[in-house]
Write an enzyme that holds these catalytic residues in place. Structure first.
Site, mmCIF file in Angstrom:
data_model
loop_
_atom_site.group_PDB
_atom_site.id
_atom_site.type_symbol
_atom_site.label_atom_id
_atom_site.label_comp_id
_atom_site.label_asym_id
_atom_site.label_seq_id
_atom_site.Cartn_x
_atom_site.Cartn_y
_atom_site.Cartn_z
ATOM 1 N N ASP A 252 -3.178 0.999 -4.086
ATOM 2 C CA ASP A 252 -3.636 -0.325 -3.664
ATOM 3 C C ASP A 252 -5.155 -0.355 -3.514
ATOM 4 O OD1 ASP A 252 -0.893 -0.732 -3.452
ATOM 5 O OD2 ASP A 252 -0.894 -0.389 -1.285
ATOM 6 N N GLY B 3 -1.629 9.655 -12.106
ATOM 7 C CA GLY B 3 -1.670 10.670 -11.062
ATOM 8 C C GLY B 3 -3.093 10.899 -10.566
ATOM 9 N N ALA C 220 -2.942 4.477 -1.681
ATOM 10 C CA ALA C 220 -3.957 4.997 -2.603
ATOM 11 C C ALA C 220 -4.093 4.087 -3.827
ATOM 12 C CB ALA C 220 -3.596 6.413 -3.039
ATOM 13 N N TYR D 284 -1.804 -7.008 0.153
ATOM 14 C CA TYR D 284 -2.720 -7.124 1.300
ATOM 15 C C TYR D 284 -3.693 -5.957 1.334
ATOM 16 C CZ TYR D 284 -4.302 -6.638 6.143
ATOM 17 O OH TYR D 284 -5.065 -6.462 7.282
ATOM 18 N N ASN E 223 4.135 -1.540 -10.040
ATOM 19 C CA ASN E 223 4.506 -1.085 -8.690
ATOM 20 C C ASN E 223 6.012 -1.230 -8.450
ATOM 21 O OD1 ASN E 223 3.850 0.145 -6.309
ATOM 22 N ND2 ASN E 223 2.762 -1.584 -5.423
#
Length: 310
Positions: free
Chosen positions: A258, A227, A256, A31, A165
């Protein structure tokens, strides 16, 4: 691409303001990416593929989808389930801690709604984004149906995009996650892994090794988030390293990655170069972490992106 859809879970977010006050909003990795893409590129139609309930918070969530101009063609309402919920706290340097209530959330039963007839509504040239969380939250018994759906969409010319993820607590074992991730990599046209996710599961400790691993699956475009300092990409036979200037003011690191995903994909859909897409995506991520919560205020986010060249 005609449209890009984000398959997975949107949750009710509770953020602690102080010991006695919480702020309620909505968030979830897919989302968040959809929101940030749509805010930056209103000419692209982004949509959610998820399941919610029929309760008041579910109705409010759907209203929020519309407020963010997201397509809700594939947002289904489960008559017996409600959305997942999480509580987030951040420390003095913006690092997060979460408490979740999602074990029986509506999104876990999404595959009950994605019949062949529904799958037929996707068009050649569309794109579908899934994450490791998307794979994990769907009930294990329904995961084979998801693979069948993805194979069907790929055969129809739908571009499949995967971000690993990895969240250990969502999987019964690392072996289960490894099997699922490898299957997703086999199907993916575009991959957006972070080094940390691959290190835990596959022992990959640097961006170059991550590129090599993804190449073994024949993925045509690979973006490795390493990173705050660099991004490594591979496409059209070209390996590129993109330096990133770290943000000094960090309020909340939620979302971040996403934001990076959403803006990168939007820029690429608009045929921007990989270098431009990475820099815009890095600006989006750097902007988001300067605000509390997963979704930054729209005005502040848009202002930063306009300055960056959107």
């Amino acid at each position: 691409m005609n449209k890009i859809f984000f398959l997975g879970e949107c949750m009710v977010e509770l953020r602690a303001i102080d010991d006695n006050t919480m702020e309620q909003s909505f968030a979830g990795d897919v989302y968040n990416s959809a929101v940030y893409l749509q805010r930056c590129f209103p000419g692209i139609k982004a949509g959610m593929v998820t399941a919610v309930g029929t309760d008041a918070l579910s109705e409010k969530m759907i209203q929020k989808f519309h407020h963010e101009s997201l397509d809700t063609t594939f947002v289904f309402q489960h008559k017996d389930k409600v959305p997942g919920l999480y509580l987030i706290k951040t420390d003095a340097v913006g690092e997060r801690s979460f408490t979740y209530w999602r074990s029986d959330a509506a999104a876990r039963y999404l595959m009950d709604f994605l019949s062949d007839d529904v799958a037929g509504l996707f068009k050649t040239g569309d794109a579908l984004f899934i994450s490791g969380i998307s794979l994990a939250v769907i009930t294990p018994a329904a995961r084979s149906a998801l693979w069948s759906l993805l194979e069907q969409l790929k055969s129809r010319g739908v571009t499949l995009i995967f971000d690993p993820n990895y969240r250990a607590r969502l999987w019964s074992s690392t072996d289960e996650a490894i099997t699922a991730f490898q299957r997703a990599f086999q199907l993916a046209d575009i991959a957006l892994p972070g080094v940390e996710d691959l290190e835990v599961l596959f022992g990959i400790s640097n961006a170059e090794a991550a590129i090599e691993y993804c190449q073994s699956f024949g993925i045509r475009e690979i973006v490795v988030k390493n990173g705050p300092e660099s991004v490594l990409t591979y496409a059209n036979g070209q390996l590129q390293k993109h330096p990133i200037t770290p943000v000094t003011k960090v309020v909340d690191t939620t979302s971040a990655g996403d934001a990076f995903n959403g803006v990168y994909l939007g820029a690429r859909i608009q045929n921007r170069s990989i270098s431009d897409a990475v820099q815009l995506a890095a600006t989006a991520a750097g902007t988001v972490i300067q605000h509390p919560g997963a979704i930054a205020p729209a005005a502040a986010f848009r202002a930063a992106m306009v300055t960056a060249g959107i």
